[in-house]
Design a protein around this motif. Structure first.
Motif, PDB file in Angstrom:
ATOM      1  N   PRO A  98       0.858  -1.185   0.000  1.00 13.88           N
ATOM      2  CA  PRO A  98       0.000   0.000   0.000  1.00 13.88           C
ATOM      3  C   PRO A  98       0.901   1.244   0.000  1.00 13.88           C
ATOM      4  N   GLU A 131      -1.183  -1.860  -9.910  1.00 18.33           N
ATOM      5  CA  GLU A 131      -2.151  -1.832  -8.807  1.00 18.33           C
ATOM      6  C   GLU A 131      -3.056  -0.602  -8.908  1.00 18.33           C
ATOM      7  N   VAL A 136      -6.852  -0.291  -6.873  1.00 19.63           N
ATOM      8  CA  VAL A 136      -7.359   1.081  -6.739  1.00 19.63           C
ATOM      9  C   VAL A 136      -8.705   1.241  -7.444  1.00 19.63           C
ATOM     10  N   ARG A 139     -11.375  -1.263  -5.460  1.00 22.37           N
ATOM     11  CA  ARG A 139     -11.722  -0.762  -4.126  1.00 22.37           C
ATOM     12  C   ARG A 139     -12.209   0.687  -4.170  1.00 22.37           C
ATOM     13  N   GLU A 200      -8.275  -7.070   4.403  1.00 15.87           N
ATOM     14  CA  GLU A 200      -8.623  -6.647   3.048  1.00 15.87           C
ATOM     15  C   GLU A 200      -8.329  -7.753   2.017  1.00 15.87           C
TER      16      GLU A 200
END
Lengths: 274, 274
Positions: A98, A131, A136, A139, A200
């Protein structure tokens, strides 16, 4: 005698056909049993190590492998087994977690750019700038127009890198929903692995189809002649490693790397070195 | 039954005695032949890989191995063989060449500090900040008061790193002048290796004794309880690899690394994951 592994070869995604991302596409038939396959892979890995030395000496190119795939699809395993064959001096592994607060204050390519391997080096991205059109997107971390603009940004970024000598290959490790289930279950029961889970990660399984859509669009939009995407059938780890090792051998061989000549002043001095 | 390799163990330099850096100190007797020794080393390397996983998960410490030694003393070989045993994801190799113009505008520790491994990682410096009291001293690149002040700077820097969780081990690969001659000669004749030579490398052989003095002072001044120096007899490559692998195994074992517990929220969610 035909090479028994000749059918085990990756091709870039075919943009003229609908990309298959179902359970069947996660497996590929091999006429070899596991022992034969691992022996064939060991030969490829030894060849990789040999090719790396000249590639490093030659110094005209960098190699960058981008690995994407769902949780437990085998990204870490590929690095451990396939990249484990290289001399560590010439390897650079970059893992993308992240983003940090600082990274979030930059454009989405900033952190990827910093860890692009220099010429002579063999790099791998464990997850990547992709990602930013995958997790991104799914979510919903940024509005759609923002992530939608990124496909083009990625393509031009990768084009610029290619023009600067970086050879880019991108592998999506494709596992079936059933295989992922079994692997996650095994990991949750394993105290050497279950500490890594984030909540998550488990939630992402409920978003399976949304991820499939995101992967498909990524493959369609960003598999380019200069930086192709490969869908790697990854339900079988031995097959997965073999396919990637083979693709990397062929990629390194295509560079026709050569050792530079000896420096003339050194050559002269060496004559007096009995 | 006694462990037949028990005599093959490194000890930190003994500051109560004059450090031996002659030809004899470049060899150590082993009761094993080469095949037996390499088998014993293979066991150590497998153990290293195993220990690395918990070390990475535990995340309390980083490990930094500093490698110094004359040309052809085997620094690259140690990295290829010993560090080749680790999972590349947890390894960081930093090679220190001649400083760049930017690096020269910084203090001498600046470039080393940037590549110190973070906790969980296993790093190695191929050459290091010690070049600033070795080549820089022998080649007279800065005035003596400048390099002489550096021993203390290095010790306090390494102390600070240790206090922050970095475990530092330093190996000087010690080869005899005769062995170095044979290796350089072989390299000069090898087109896969002779392109790497710089004229300055050959000239350094004429400064053998000046380097010996510089190495000795480095060992005397900078082998500390928190960051010990080891002199590694390196005329025999198999012995050298065995000694370093064993020291690293013992170092990693001493950390008593453990896997973190599973996150409680994940544990709860995992119950519903059949």
């Amino acid at each position: 005698m035909a090479n028994p592994t000749s059918s085990l070869r990756l091709s870039p995604v075919d943009l003229d056909e609908k990309i298959k991302l179902g359970s069947k596409a996660a497996r590929i038939e091999s006429s070899l049993d596991k022992t034969e396959l691992e022996a064939a892979t060991a030969t490829l890995l030894a060849r990789l190590s040999e090719l790396q030395d000249a590639f490093h000496a030659d110094g005209r190119h960098a190699l960058l492998l981008v690995l994407q795939g769902r949780d437990a699809s085998g990204k870490d395993g590929v690095i451990k087994t396939v990249y484990g064959a290289f001399n560590p001096t010439g390897v650079h592994v970059a893992a993308f977690g992240p983003p940090t607060p600082l990274e979030l204050r930059h454009d989405f390519l900033w952190r990827a750019h910093q860890v692009v391997p220099p010429r002579g080096m063999i790099g791998v991205f464990n997850r990547s700038h992709y990602e930013d059109v995958l997790a991104v997107r799914v979510r919903e971390l940024v509005p759609e127009p923002v992530w939608r603009a990124r496909y083009d940004h990625i393509n031009t970024f990768e084009r610029m890198l290619t023009d600067s000598g970086v050879i880019i290959r991108k592998c999506m490790l494709h596992v079936s929903r059933e295989e992922q289930h079994d692997r996650l279950k095994a990991r949750l029961d394993d105290p050497t692995k279950n500490w890594k889970f984030r909540l998550e990660d488990l939630k992402d399984r409920d978003r399976w189809d949304a991820y499939t859509d995101a992967y498909r669009e990524m493959l369609e939009r960003c598999s380019t002649p200069w930086a192709p995407w490969y869908v790697v059938p990854s339900d079988d780890k031995a097959v997965r490693n073999h396919l990637i090792a083979r693709m990397l051998v062929e990629t390194l061989e295509s560079t026709k790397s050569a050792y530079p000549p000896m420096d003339e002043a050194v050559r002269a001095a060496a004559k007096g070195f009995a």
